[in-house]
Design an enzyme around this catalytic site. Structure first.
Site, PDB file in Angstrom:
ATOM      1  N   ASP A 146       0.810  -1.215   0.000  1.00 58.08           N
ATOM      2  CA  ASP A 146       0.000   0.000   0.000  1.00 58.08           C
ATOM      3  C   ASP A 146       0.847   1.270   0.000  1.00 58.08           C
ATOM      4  O   ASP A 146       2.008   1.259   0.387  1.00 58.08           O
ATOM      5  CB  ASP A 146      -0.919   0.016   1.230  1.00 58.08           C
ATOM      6  CG  ASP A 146      -0.126  -0.160   2.519  1.00 58.08           C
ATOM      7  OD1 ASP A 146       0.810  -1.013   2.540  1.00 58.08           O
ATOM      8  OD2 ASP A 146      -0.401   0.552   3.498  1.00 58.08           O
ATOM      9  N   GLU A 147       0.231   2.326  -0.450  1.00 57.52           N
ATOM     10  CA  GLU A 147       0.752   3.695  -0.301  1.00 57.52           C
ATOM     11  C   GLU A 147       2.192   3.861  -0.770  1.00 57.52           C
ATOM     12  O   GLU A 147       3.011   4.484  -0.110  1.00 57.52           O
ATOM     13  CB  GLU A 147       0.634   4.132   1.182  1.00 57.52           C
ATOM     14  CG  GLU A 147      -0.810   4.116   1.658  1.00 57.52           C
ATOM     15  CD  GLU A 147      -0.976   4.622   3.093  1.00 57.52           C
ATOM     16  OE1 GLU A 147      -1.952   5.330   3.348  1.00 57.52           O
ATOM     17  OE2 GLU A 147      -0.117   4.301   3.942  1.00 57.52           O
ATOM     18  N   VAL A 148       2.476   3.313  -1.949  1.00 56.47           N
ATOM     19  CA  VAL A 148       3.802   3.524  -2.532  1.00 56.47           C
ATOM     20  C   VAL A 148       3.730   4.772  -3.402  1.00 56.47           C
ATOM     21  O   VAL A 148       3.129   4.750  -4.474  1.00 56.47           O
ATOM     22  CB  VAL A 148       4.228   2.297  -3.375  1.00 56.47           C
ATOM     23  CG1 VAL A 148       5.623   2.525  -3.944  1.00 56.47           C
ATOM     24  CG2 VAL A 148       4.165   1.041  -2.529  1.00 56.47           C
TER      25      VAL A 148
END
Lengths: 672, 672
Positions: free
Chosen positions: B319-321
């Site tokens: 997530d959230e790269v």
């Protein structure tokens, strides 16, 4: 209705104890330091507060200082800038500077002294070792005070060092297994009151609690699956060392050893099979001193254990060997004859000498309960006195070092005052200076027959803090009322370490009351105490798996309201005043009407029904006293009175009422 | 003054919820079973109660049945004869007979159904597997009822099985480390409400929390010393399996990975050095997908971890790269060009495919947050939906299995009702039968930015029980008020497992109030809630070592008195009665005068001073409403009113007042 927060508040108000907004906390220190010099001014705690360490400490001081910071911000709510205290933190930038000369060794007799200087702009802790510095951090936390501008430390200069080098708590993980978190939070509690040794009772009739690789059937068959792995043992030893606390094990032999025999019946004096003991008491199964296999297994196990516990002391128990199985064993009897062993004492001494050889080879010093004292034993063993002070004195005269636990049996549910006044070396003890030096200190013993992980904290705390003070502070510090006053403060501070002595009590009452208002139950729990000494299980009703979730488990020693009421009545009788009389009446009125509420609750909560008679007795006595106080004419102690008191003195549901004596004193004073 | 025990009692009285002496507990079951048929009569619980197991179960049923016995005697205070339930216990002698056909496998999709039959003389639990039987034991414990003769189980026949196979709780041990005992008691809580999978978030920017033997610098430098040993991981997996709970790990890559880089900066997209992150948010450090060393280390670590976690599922986060470091790295940019990777999504998909190969070799199935969904990924991965239900629906349509966490983010401090009404498969969802079957279930997620071991239980419980019911019970079970009613009962029962959601709250208030009477603080804490969603740290004031010991940490979602008051006002406005009006006035009167007491306490307790304005606002609003209710003429909403409401809506000290809306509704009703 009485309730913890109100009661505490009442206690504080009554004794005018806790620091008020204008009062610094120097009078709250526990244990009392050797020297306190109060200064002028206040060190104001700000959100910029920083800590640094200088000198040559063991790295454990950085963890300790970081924990100190977290407890300080937990209490104050201030957002400090430091994540961890590190060697790179600069002394110049610090508000608290800790100076340590050399790494401390977590060993008996290490220097634990410290000097704590609080000035307006700076706080310093100076110590020979980081062990002393950690004690200084605990003292500093106890000094945290409050005024209209927020938190501060009062200016003070403290010089401090322990009176005794051996200040311990024994935890019995064998009768009721104590999980890792229970041990850890109690180690934190020990550090908070400057105790420095945990004696870990690991084997019993009821359980063999440590993983053994040489003879794994010992823990596999002897523990119901409840044992510490060797990694966990190391974890506890390291956790304790990080807090300056030694840990040494006890493997109780040759008695109290049923659990060994479940997996290895060949060690027993009589043929098996053996089962894990579920009852409480002294049991017959005993290791057979005539069998080489016994020493083989003991040597293998002790060799493993010696590697796990770096401390040089190693406890072999040795208590309560009644020897009946020895009498019944032909081979044991033949062995005694062949070796000229006259009686069971000689046989046990023979056994102990074999054990001593094993321990000596492992570079361990033997310690054992006072039964191991025998003319044949060398004086480099340590005698742990439990049966009486006499054996300690005798041991010292005979050249043995000793520690005292007689008088520190916290499982017996006696008041803190009893333990507090139990000095290992009272002024009048008939010992020379050299003999006195052989008395190393003492240990509170938390035997766990009637103690579970849920209740263990309330059995240990806060009473053990009173013992900690006896072992640390000067013998002259012996004011019981003042000790109780400070015990209330320390009880609250101990909670921040995760100790559950207060909060589990509420939880247990909620369970008993099934979610209903438990005020009436609490009012009763605050004036009863569990049966003391060994009376609780006189009828042998308890076994290891019995429910320890009832009124005697909610109740504690030093029942809060009973203690408060006793002091109040004492003060009133010594020095009557309108205010005191009103306080007494108010309390009596509450108790007088409590039974109706208790009865209503009991209808919905069957698990408290057993306590109905003692609730009734409380209300009856209170009502009687109230009426007597309100009457003009002298009180007449008649048969009805006698009957009510007789009822009130009866143990009910394994508890007894603690306000009988002060109410009696009150009524006697009204007879004239 | 409001206090837990009084409030609970009030709640119970108000909703007429809890079983009274005459009322059995069939209406207290949570989660609600699929079918309940009430019978005639009562099974009376006596001290002779015995349990036996027959059939062909996994041995875990004996531990489970023994734990059941201890919880039953803990509540009832009855001294049962059985120490442990054993295979040798005879079915004929039993009062409760558990019949199991075959050992259950702690794996997704295993049969968890059970049948529970309580008759006057006998209780039976029948199940295909011991997993179902354990659910039956929890249901039976919830049925324990009380009448004038003591404890009993009401006659009933229950058939039960879960709606969804995947019913989970994610615990984030990375942002704040969660000690072993916190995990264990929460696993017990999960079992009590029939959850069956713990998703263990083990790495983050703030910590790498597991011992690795291949690359020990990962945990040595990435954890501040707070990590689980491999033995401890095995201990948790075994503890969970004993309760029928799967455990699978998450190693979040390639983002959320700063802690990996502290010991191994060569894995990073940009040169280091890196430090453990102390703040909260989304951070730049990212693994470099172009470097072989990254896959070497991941393969070695994942190989170790695959051996520790027997479950076939393995979560890679994903997530959230944000990819900023990828943009700044020339080697990464070159790699993307050479491999024809158009954007960061393509690069992450490339990375994920490499990881997939590793996991496939280890016989693990990949699961990841919804960002890993990409046309290039095969459909045998599982999509964990957190950003929205849409991605779950899209995944199902594309042939992927999925689980839902969007709507179950318990760290956001939303009310239980929000989570409760969040059905993974609402009736109107546009999915075919085959697609619906790909929706495996859901997971509550306990992200731990603002959660410590001291507060984690009060963040998880009792709200997670509402999610557990959503995932177990029929979709038709959706009465919010009834859920809240049962939540109060389950909250008390969860305490017996050691969960500290209630008791730590009291402890924290005692600390804040420094031992003084904390009633005024509690009255406020019962009507405020911590700032929700991501507003609590909007000002970035918190770091990992900040004090989480203040009012927002005492406060919980579903603030007790606020919830009660809202229901009361709703009922009153819908159906006014004298009794309801009086209840409202009584509550308002308490709040109106609370601020004086709060102010007095704040003088002695600086850590609560920050909350003075919101305490003032509560008293002001309550006073206003009280006056309006007592007046004959219609209420006029003037500028003063508007100003008071404006003040009451302001977040203060990271909390907000939860009674503004019902008080407004009340006043609006008085305008006519």
């Amino acid at each position: 209705m009485p309730h913890l927060k109100h009661c505490l508040a009442a206690l504080f108000a009554l004794f005018a104890l806790i620091s008020t907004v204008a009062k610094p906390m120097t009078d709250q220190l526990l244990p009392v330091p050797q020297s306190i010099e109060k200064g002028q001014g206040r060190f104001r705690l700000e959100a910029t507060f920083q800590v640094a360490v200088e000198g040559n400490p063991d790295p454990r001081i950085y963890s300790a200082a970081s924990r100190f910071l977290r407890r300080l911000d937990g209490r104050s709510g201030l957002f400090f800038p430091q994540d961890y205290v590190k060697p790179t933190d600069l002394a110049d930038a610090s508000d608290l500077l800790i100076t340590v000369s050399r790494p401390g060794s977590v060993a008996l007799g290490e220097d634990e002294s410290y000097r704590l200087v609080v000035e307006k702009k700076r706080i310093r802790i100076l110590a020979e070792t980081d062990l002393g510095a950690m004690h200084g951090l605990e003292t500093l936390l106890q000094l945290l005070s409050v005024d209209e501008d927020g938190f501060y430390f009062p200016a003070v200069e403290i010089e401090d060092a322990p009176r005794f080098a051996w200040r311990g708590l024994m935890i019995d993980s064998a009768r009721h297994f104590m999980p890792m978190d229970a041990l850890k939070r109690n180690l934190d509690g020990m550090a908070a009151v400057k105790l420095n040794v945990m004696h870990w009772h690991l084997t019993e009739d009821q359980g063999f609690r440590v993983e053994t690789k040489s003879y794994p059937r010992l823990h596999e068959l002897g523990s119901d699956g409840m044992y510490y792995t060797q990694e966990q043992i190391r974890e506890i030893v390291a956790y304790a060392a990080d807090r300056g606390i030694r840990v040494y094990p006890e493997f109780d032999v040759p008695g109290h050893a049923t659990a060994w025999l479940v997996g290895h019946p060949e060690m027993a004096s009589l043929p098996g099979p053996y089962e894990i003991e579920r009852g409480w008491g002294i049991f017959e199964p005993t290791l057979d001193p005539s069998k080489e296999v016994v020493y083989e297994i003991l040597e293998a196990v002790f060799t493993e254990m010696a590697a796990l516990f770096p401390d040089p002391y190693f406890h072999i128990g040795g208590d309560e060997v009644e020897g009946h199985h020895w009498e019944q064993s032909e081979t044991v009897q033949r062995f005694m004859e062949e070796n000229g062993l006259a009686d069971k004492h000689a046989l046990q001494a023979h056994f102990n000498q074999r054990i001593l050889k094993i321990l000596t080879k492992l570079e361990k010093r033997m310690i054992g309960w006072d039964e191991i004292l025998h003319p044949e034993m060398p004086t480099n063993i340590v005698i742990h006195s439990w049966r009486g002070r006499e054996s300690m004195v005798a041991a010292a005269k005979d050249g043995y070092q000793s520690i005292l636990s007689n008088g520190y049996y916290i499982d017996l549910m006696q008041p803190a005052s009893e333990h507090y006044l139990n000095d290992p070396l009272p002024k009048d003890v008939d010992l020379s200076e050299a003999e006195r030096e052989r008395v190393l200190g003492g240990e509170a013993t938390m035997w766990s027959e009637h103690v579970t992980p849920e209740t263990v904290d309330s059995r240990i705390w806060p009473r053990t803090a009173a013992i900690a003070e006896r072992l640390w502070s000067s013998a002259e510090v012996d004011d019981v009322r003042d000790m109780y006053r400070r015990l209330d403060t320390i009880a609250l501070q101990l909670e921040e370490l995760g100790l559950a002595h207060l909060k589990n009590r509420d939880m247990m009452m909620r369970r008993l009351a099934r979610g209903y208002d438990y005020s009436a139950l609490e009012a009763l729990a605050d004036v009863v105490e569990p049966l003391k000494i060994y009376r609780r299980n006189a009828d042998l009703s308890y076994r290891s798996f019995s429910p320890y979730t009832l009124l005697p488990d909610v109740a504690t020693a030093d029942a809060r309201d009973a203690l408060r009421f006793r002091f109040l009545v004492e003060d009133y009788l010594a020095n009557p005043s309108e205010r005191r009389q009103q306080a007494i009446s108010k309390q009596l009125r509450r108790w007088a009407k409590n039974h109706d509420a208790f009865e209503a609750l009991a209808r919905k909560a069957p698990a408290i029904r057993e306590a109905l008679p003692i609730s009734q007795a409380l209300s009856d006595l209170a009502g009687l006293a109230l009426a007597a106080m309100e009457r003009e004419d002298p009180f007449v102690w008649d048969e009805t009175t006698e009957a009510l008191f007789e009822a009130a003195r009866q143990p009910v549901a394994k508890v007894e009422l603690q306000v009988v004596q002060p109410i009696e004193a009150l009524l006697r004073s009204l007879e004239q």
